[in-house]
Design an enzyme around this catalytic site. Structure first.
Site, mmCIF file in Angstrom:
data_model
loop_
_atom_site.group_PDB
_atom_site.id
_atom_site.type_symbol
_atom_site.label_atom_id
_atom_site.label_comp_id
_atom_site.label_asym_id
_atom_site.label_seq_id
_atom_site.Cartn_x
_atom_site.Cartn_y
_atom_site.Cartn_z
ATOM 1 N N ASN A 11 0.872 -1.185 0.000
ATOM 2 C CA ASN A 11 0.000 0.000 0.000
ATOM 3 C C ASN A 11 0.906 1.232 0.000
ATOM 4 O O ASN A 11 1.448 1.601 1.033
ATOM 5 C CB ASN A 11 -0.888 -0.028 1.257
ATOM 6 N N LYS A 13 0.170 4.239 -0.455
ATOM 7 C CA LYS A 13 -0.488 5.454 0.090
ATOM 8 C C LYS A 13 -0.234 6.648 -0.824
ATOM 9 O O LYS A 13 -0.136 6.493 -2.039
ATOM 10 C CB LYS A 13 -0.045 5.708 1.529
ATOM 11 N N HIS A 98 -9.589 0.899 4.757
ATOM 12 C CA HIS A 98 -8.317 1.150 5.452
ATOM 13 C C HIS A 98 -8.568 2.116 6.606
ATOM 14 O O HIS A 98 -9.388 3.022 6.496
ATOM 15 C CB HIS A 98 -7.291 1.737 4.468
ATOM 16 N N GLU A 100 -6.959 4.571 7.644
ATOM 17 C CA GLU A 100 -6.745 5.997 7.342
ATOM 18 C C GLU A 100 -7.978 6.596 6.679
ATOM 19 O O GLU A 100 -8.157 7.820 6.691
ATOM 20 C CB GLU A 100 -5.479 6.160 6.475
ATOM 21 N N GLU A 170 -5.596 -5.054 10.632
ATOM 22 C CA GLU A 170 -4.600 -3.994 10.795
ATOM 23 C C GLU A 170 -4.924 -3.159 12.039
ATOM 24 O O GLU A 170 -5.725 -2.219 11.961
ATOM 25 C CB GLU A 170 -4.616 -3.075 9.571
ATOM 26 N N GLY A 176 2.166 2.283 10.813
ATOM 27 C CA GLY A 176 3.147 3.358 10.681
ATOM 28 C C GLY A 176 3.830 3.742 11.979
ATOM 29 O O GLY A 176 4.506 4.770 12.047
ATOM 30 N N SER A 216 3.089 -2.094 10.544
ATOM 31 C CA SER A 216 4.525 -2.123 10.851
ATOM 32 C C SER A 216 5.171 -3.478 10.565
ATOM 33 O O SER A 216 6.107 -3.880 11.248
ATOM 34 C CB SER A 216 4.789 -1.687 12.294
HETATM 35 C C1 PEP Z 1 -0.977 0.107 6.107
HETATM 36 O O1 PEP Z 1 -1.168 1.313 6.104
HETATM 37 O O2 PEP Z 1 -1.774 -0.675 5.539
HETATM 38 C C2 PEP Z 1 0.216 -0.376 6.796
HETATM 39 C C3 PEP Z 1 0.265 -1.637 7.119
HETATM 40 O O3 PEP Z 1 1.182 0.547 7.053
HETATM 41 P P1 PEP Z 1 2.620 0.279 7.736
HETATM 42 O O4 PEP Z 1 3.151 -1.007 7.182
HETATM 43 O O5 PEP Z 1 3.445 1.451 7.373
HETATM 44 O O6 PEP Z 1 2.365 0.161 9.214
#
Ligand code: PEP
Length: 259
Positions: A11, A13, A98, A100, A170, A176, A216
């Protein structure tokens, strides 16, 4: 990891530019080797770069995905992108729900459900995300929240369409931040989601459904998550922006497949 086909999504973003998106896609295809056949590797660039990244994936088995989609099929919806437009640009996948978007843009469970239904009807494959916030986790509401999100997200979805859907667990507090749940804690949530799908449909569909972890995940921890029989792969944010990191995560899967 089990018999289910592993899935790794990148992803991206709202990162990169046109040239670096294409370069990243090319580096990933060059480094993957036979792994591109053994697991689903899906790159999700920003909308404007979909076509160019899709071009870089030509002659490869990698998937291309959007990071969101409208619940509408077209019309007066300024700024929105329809499922048919993603398909037009060569995308087969879309990420929906997601955190976000749920938290940053106040997308409700009902809106997420409409998007999932419309994307599947249109022929896309869906990565449906769920996850609890830090406050919800502290209040021991993880199962309640993820159950609510996935029950709503799957409302009205036919069992046969589940083969075109992947659930991504998630935890919002892990995205992040560099912090992750323990593998055991993630497994517990994955197990409860699989039982939920078994209750909503039947055990056969639940056991075929892929449930991946995101938050992460990076080269140094991917192996232990992916080694779990409950975790079918990962949705990767930050670590998907560097080909070496993303490829190393994919290789962790390769090593487990070979073992
Ligand atoms: C995500 O936003 O789907 C995600 C897993 O981000 P990160 O790996 O940066 O935590």
């Amino acid at each position: 990891m089990t018999e289910r086909r592993p899935f790794v999504g990148g992803n991206w973003k709202m990162n990169l530019d046109l040239a670096s998106s294409v370069e990243l896609a090319e580096d990933i295809t060059a480094g993957l080797g036979p792994l591109e056949i053994e697991c689903d590797v899906v790159l999700c660039p920003p909308y404007p770069y979909l076509q160019a990244v899709g071009h870089a994936l030509k002659h490869h088995c990698l998937g291309l995905g959007g990071q969101d989609v409208s619940e509408h099929s077209g019309g007066a919806h300024t700024g929105e992108v329809a499922a048919s437009m993603l398909l037009d640009l060569g995308a087969q996948w879309v990420i929906i729900g997601h955190s976000e978007r749920r938290h940053g843009l106040h997308e409700t469970d009902q809106l997420v459900a409409k998007k999932v239904a419309h994307a599947l009807e249109s022929g896309l494959h869906v990565v449906l995300c769920c996850g609890e916030t830090a406050e919800e986790r502290s209040a021991e509401r993880t199962e309640e929240v993820t159950t609510r999100q996935i029950t709503a997200g799957l409302a009205g979805i036919a069992a046969e369409d589940l083969s075109r859907l992947v659930i991504a667990y998630e935890p919002v507090w892990a995205i992040g931040t560099g912090v992750t749940p323990s593998v055991e804690d993630a497994e517990k949530v994955h197990g409860s989601l699989r039982s939920l799908v078994s209750r909503l449909y039947d055990p056969r569909f639940a056991s075929d459904l892929r449930i991946i972890y995101g938050g992460s995940m990076k080269a140094s921890n991917a192996g232990e998550f992916i080694a779990s029989p409950e975790i079918d792969g990962g949705l990767i944010g930050g670590a998907s922006l560097k080909s070496a990191d993303f490829l190393e995560i994919c290789r962790s899967i390769g090593r487990i497949l070979e073992a």
